[in-house]
Design a protein around this motif. Structure first.
Motif, PDB file in Angstrom:
ATOM      1  N   TYR A   1       3.328  12.420  -0.253  1.00  0.00           N
ATOM      2  CA  TYR A   1       4.302  11.358   0.019  1.00  0.00           C
ATOM      3  C   TYR A   1       5.728  11.881   0.141  1.00  0.00           C
ATOM      4  CZ  TYR A   1       0.852   7.663  -0.682  1.00  0.00           C
ATOM      5  OH  TYR A   1      -0.225   6.825  -0.545  1.00  0.00           O
ATOM      6  N   SER A   2       5.971  13.087  -0.349  1.00  0.00           N
ATOM      7  CA  SER A   2       7.325  13.664  -0.265  1.00  0.00           C
ATOM      8  C   SER A   2       7.555  14.401   1.040  1.00  0.00           C
ATOM      9  CB  SER A   2       7.562  14.614  -1.445  1.00  0.00           C
ATOM     10  OG  SER A   2       7.507  13.927  -2.675  1.00  0.00           O
TER      11      SER A   2
ATOM     12  N   THR B   1       0.491  13.173   6.440  1.00  0.00           N
ATOM     13  CA  THR B   1       0.464  12.916   4.997  1.00  0.00           C
ATOM     14  C   THR B   1      -0.881  13.313   4.405  1.00  0.00           C
ATOM     15  OG1 THR B   1       2.026  11.075   5.253  1.00  0.00           O
ATOM     16  CG2 THR B   1       0.762  11.155   3.211  1.00  0.00           C
TER      17      THR B   1
ATOM     18  N   VAL C   1       6.427   3.734  -2.686  1.00  0.00           N
ATOM     19  CA  VAL C   1       5.256   4.244  -3.407  1.00  0.00           C
ATOM     20  C   VAL C   1       5.623   5.144  -4.580  1.00  0.00           C
ATOM     21  CG1 VAL C   1       3.176   5.661  -3.193  1.00  0.00           C
ATOM     22  CG2 VAL C   1       3.786   4.044  -1.371  1.00  0.00           C
ATOM     23  N   LEU C   2       6.566   6.070  -4.388  1.00  0.00           N
ATOM     24  CA  LEU C   2       6.866   7.050  -5.430  1.00  0.00           C
ATOM     25  C   LEU C   2       7.307   6.422  -6.755  1.00  0.00           C
ATOM     26  CD1 LEU C   2       8.532  10.015  -3.474  1.00  0.00           C
ATOM     27  CD2 LEU C   2       6.240   9.881  -4.471  1.00  0.00           C
TER      28      LEU C   2
ATOM     29  N   SER D   1       8.532   7.669   7.066  1.00  0.00           N
ATOM     30  CA  SER D   1       8.510   8.663   5.988  1.00  0.00           C
ATOM     31  C   SER D   1       9.583   8.403   4.946  1.00  0.00           C
ATOM     32  CB  SER D   1       8.678  10.075   6.565  1.00  0.00           C
ATOM     33  OG  SER D   1       9.989  10.283   7.044  1.00  0.00           O
TER      34      SER D   1
ATOM     35  N   VAL E   1       8.004   4.593   3.144  1.00  0.00           N
ATOM     36  CA  VAL E   1       6.786   4.673   2.329  1.00  0.00           C
ATOM     37  C   VAL E   1       7.052   5.287   0.954  1.00  0.00           C
ATOM     38  CG1 VAL E   1       4.491   5.720   2.156  1.00  0.00           C
ATOM     39  CG2 VAL E   1       5.206   4.623   4.285  1.00  0.00           C
ATOM     40  N   PRO E   2       7.675   6.488   0.861  1.00  0.00           N
ATOM     41  CA  PRO E   2       7.930   7.038  -0.483  1.00  0.00           C
ATOM     42  C   PRO E   2       8.909   6.199  -1.296  1.00  0.00           C
ATOM     43  CG  PRO E   2       8.936   8.423   1.200  1.00  0.00           C
ATOM     44  CD  PRO E   2       8.079   7.448   1.918  1.00  0.00           C
TER      45      PRO E   2
ATOM     46  N   TYR F   1      -1.790  16.416   1.653  1.00  0.00           N
ATOM     47  CA  TYR F   1      -2.546  16.226   0.405  1.00  0.00           C
ATOM     48  C   TYR F   1      -3.722  17.203   0.329  1.00  0.00           C
ATOM     49  CZ  TYR F   1      -5.849  14.311  -2.926  1.00  0.00           C
ATOM     50  OH  TYR F   1      -6.735  14.188  -3.956  1.00  0.00           O
TER      51      TYR F   1
END
Length: 674
Positions: A354-355, A323, A402-403, A395, A398-399, A327
């Motif tokens: 995050y994607s 991740t 968070v997203l 994976s 988390v998104p 970034y």
């Protein structure tokens, strides 16, 4: 036979998971499918279940990659080629190396080649999984397009790298230059072979279309077999079968406009088939993850090849490393994503990071690891599968959390209730227009029945209301026939015959046995007891006429035909009154739409049976087609007027236009096939 049964259970689990997701769509469907697999793992029949690893590459990955390829925009891919290559090849290779070295550092007993194999497995991203997570969010268009292009090729990069890592593990040797040379040959060789085979297959499809051999029974199986054939040929040559399949899919995407020259019916069938196949295959992979996870954990404890806790921590760490790398890679412009300023660039880089969701391909690659290596059980196979599972779950989770905090919520442009209401108003307008222009003819009534089927009416019919409407219609028939009999418009024999048909209609649509018994008692005992001697004599004469021993078969057929021909004339007046009553009820009482529609269909179907035998079937169909086209044109005109007056939004109007187009195609084709 057992294998077939087990696979069918997997498909059933996917279907059940999809049903649950329909009710609880806030939870990513992958989690529900994994849960379904965990439930299946409790069944003794799956205790020793093993699916051959080669099946994943051939049956699952090749099909999914072909489908992704044929739905990829080549124009966008070409425009973003530099960014796509940077993410899917350069970043993928660096990620594989970093993950491999970190894993080998933490678990020194794991050979470096297998550590690189783990890196190759967990590197590919899944844009479809991202779409399912962000379905209610506004993802920047350029970011989503980049994710889709990246996932198309980093899957192939991961698979090629995995094969090289496994080859190094088998031979125990690895030469950097030989590795690069093999990578280039396998990678670009797959692209070239896929382009050649894709062009050839598209040419064959176009020739079949030009020869008018484009029926679904030919074209759908032809297309479904394409990824299997391409994959097997490419692998036989020694190049990447997956990249060949991707390139073939892209060739289909390039020629999509020409391939659309085939029938609309085929296009609908083809699109629906691929959607179903893709959904089932994606679902099966996640169900298998849930199914295999308990046995993987048990095997890890048995062989003591690594603590579950340590492997879990490694999975979290590797996800965090990848991740951060994603970034930095985009924020430092190694992969450029269009942005207006530094703030937007930073935001896009965070979303890209995050994607980086890992899904179907990662899991399928993990399961594709051979059960043996050099004649011995594959070392660290369970460890790799478990770490891959942890990376996938992390994976996804988390998104999901968070997203929503980073991206704006996608506003609902219209609700289901608004769409249903607008559609009902549209149908009502078309019905009233037809009735005002063409009256209550059989053709108009049939088209009105079809249009009623467009309504989105929720729930079941109210049985009490249904009984009341049927009873009112029967009483109306009875009064009309008695009036016609008193005025001398019909004979007593025809009146009696018609009422027998009317009673049969009422009894046919009663669902409970008690109601049927009640009606039988009413029609055959109560009403028969009130018949006059003349009516009973009339029935006796009728039966004698039908059973006359001297009458030939031809004479009886002729008499029967004459009798029913006279029925069509008798039936017209009560039928018109019933339709008028139902139409008025529909206007005055919109709460009973569903019940009125059911009753109307019953009488329309009876009317068609009585009249169709003595009219030109071809002329009947042509008239219906003309009226249907007129009705659909009226619906389009109605929507346009509502959009112009701003009573309907553009999005709501677009949804209605789309449904009309589909309905028009389906209804007209169904009539033409009768």
């Amino acid at each position: 036979m057992d294998t077939v049964f087990l696979v069918l259970l997997l498909i059933a689990a996917v279907v059940v998971a999809n049903i649950v997701y329909w009710k609880f769509n806030k939870i990513p469907i992958a989690f529900i499918q994994i849960a379904a697999g965990l439930v299946l793992s409790l069944f003794p029949i799956y205790k020793h279940f093993e699916l051959e690893p080669e099946i994943f590459l051939l049956v699952i990955i090749s099909v999914l990659m072909f489908n992704d390829g044929q739905h990829t925009s080549l124009g966008r891919l070409t425009h973003q080629f530099g960014t796509t290559f940077s993410l899917s090849v350069e970043l993928a290779i660096i990620s594989i190396l970093v993950v491999g070295f970190v894993t080998h550092l933490i678990i020194p007993s794991m050979p470096l080649a297998l550590a690189f194999a783990l890196g190759a497995i967990i590197t590919p991203t899944d844009a479809v999984a991202v779409s399912s997570i962000t379905s209610n969010m506004l993802v920047p268009t350029n970011v989503m397009g980049t994710l889709e292009n990246e996932s198309l090729f980093n899957d192939a990069s991961g698979i090629v790298a995995l094969n090289l890592a496994i080859a190094a593990a088998v031979t125990g040797k690895f030469s950097l230059w030989n590795g690069i040379g093999n990578f280039m040959y396998v990678f670009f060789g797959g692209i070239i072979v896929g382009a050649i085979l894709g062009a050839l297959i598209v040419t064959i499809r176009l020739k079949l279309i030009n020869m008018h051999v484009d029926t679904p029974s030919v074209m759908v199986p032809f297309t479904l077999l394409t990824p299997f054939v391409v994959y097997l040929i490419a692998e036989a040559i020694g190049v990447s079968g997956i990249l060949a399949v991707v390139m073939t899919g892209l060739m289909h995407g390039i020629q999509q406009n020409r391939l659309r020259l085939t029938s609309s019916r085929l296009q609908i069938v083809m699109t629906s088939t691929w959607q179903i196949v893709s959904s089932i295959l994606n679902g099966i992979v996640f169900v298998l993850l849930g199914l295999s996870l308990p046995s993987v954990i048990i095997n890890l404890h048995k062989h003591d090849s690594g603590s579950v806790t340590i492997l879990f921590g490694i999975g979290i760490l590797l996800y965090a490393i990848m991740t951060i790398m994603r970034y930095l890679w985009t924020n430092w412009d190694f992969a450029r994503i269009r942005a207006w300023d530094k703030k937007e660039k930073h935001a896009n880089s965070i979303v890209m990071a995050y994607s980086g969701v890992h899904g179907t391909i990662t899991l399928a690659m993990a399961f594709s690891l051979s059960l043996t290596l050099n004649g011995q059980p594959f070392p660290f196979r369970n460890d790799i599968i478990f770490v891959a599972a942890v990376v996938i779950l992390t994976s996804l989770l988390v998104p999901t959390l968070v997203l929503p905090l980073l991206l704006p919520h996608q506003e609902t442009k219209y609700t289901d209730a608004e769409l249903a209401k607008a559609k009902g108003q549209m149908v009502d307008d078309a019905i009233l227009s037809l009735q005002s222009r063409h009256g209550g003819s059989i053709n108009t009534s049939q088209v009105v029945t079809i249009l009623d089927g467009q309504r989105n009416i929720e729930g079941r019919a109210d049985k009490a209301k249904l009984d009341i409407i049927f009873d009112n219609c029967f009483e109306l028939e009875k009064q009309t026939i008695e009036s016609m009999l008193q005025s001398g418009d019909i004979s007593e024999l025809n009146a009696d015959l018609y009422m027998r048909v009317a009673r049969r209609t009422i009894m046919q649509y009663q669902q409970s046995n008690w109601q049927r018994i009640s009606l039988f008692f009413r029609f055959n005992i109560v009403e028969r007891a009130s018949f006059s001697k003349k009516a009973r004599k009339r029935r006796k004469v009728f039966r004698q006429m039908a059973n006359h021993s001297h009458a030939t078969k031809a004479e009886l057929i002729k008499r029967n035909r004459q009798m029913w021909q006279s029925m069509t004339k008798v039936e017209k007046q009560p039928y018109d009154k019933i339709i008028s009553y139902l139409n008025q009820s529909l206007i005055n009482d919109s709460d009973n739409n569903r019940e009125i529609t059911i009753v109307r269909r019953a009488y329309d179907e009876r009317h068609r049976r009585l009249t169709n035998d003595f009219n030109s079937h071809e002329e009947f169909e042509n008239n219906q087609n003309e009226l249907l086209i007129e009705a659909f044109q009226q619906e389009n005109t109605y929507i346009q007027s509502k959009i112009t007056s701003k009573e309907f939004s553009t999005d709501l109007g677009g949804a209605l236009y789309e449904q009309i187009s589909t309905d028009q195609l389906v209804y007209l084709q169904s009539l033409n096939e009768e």
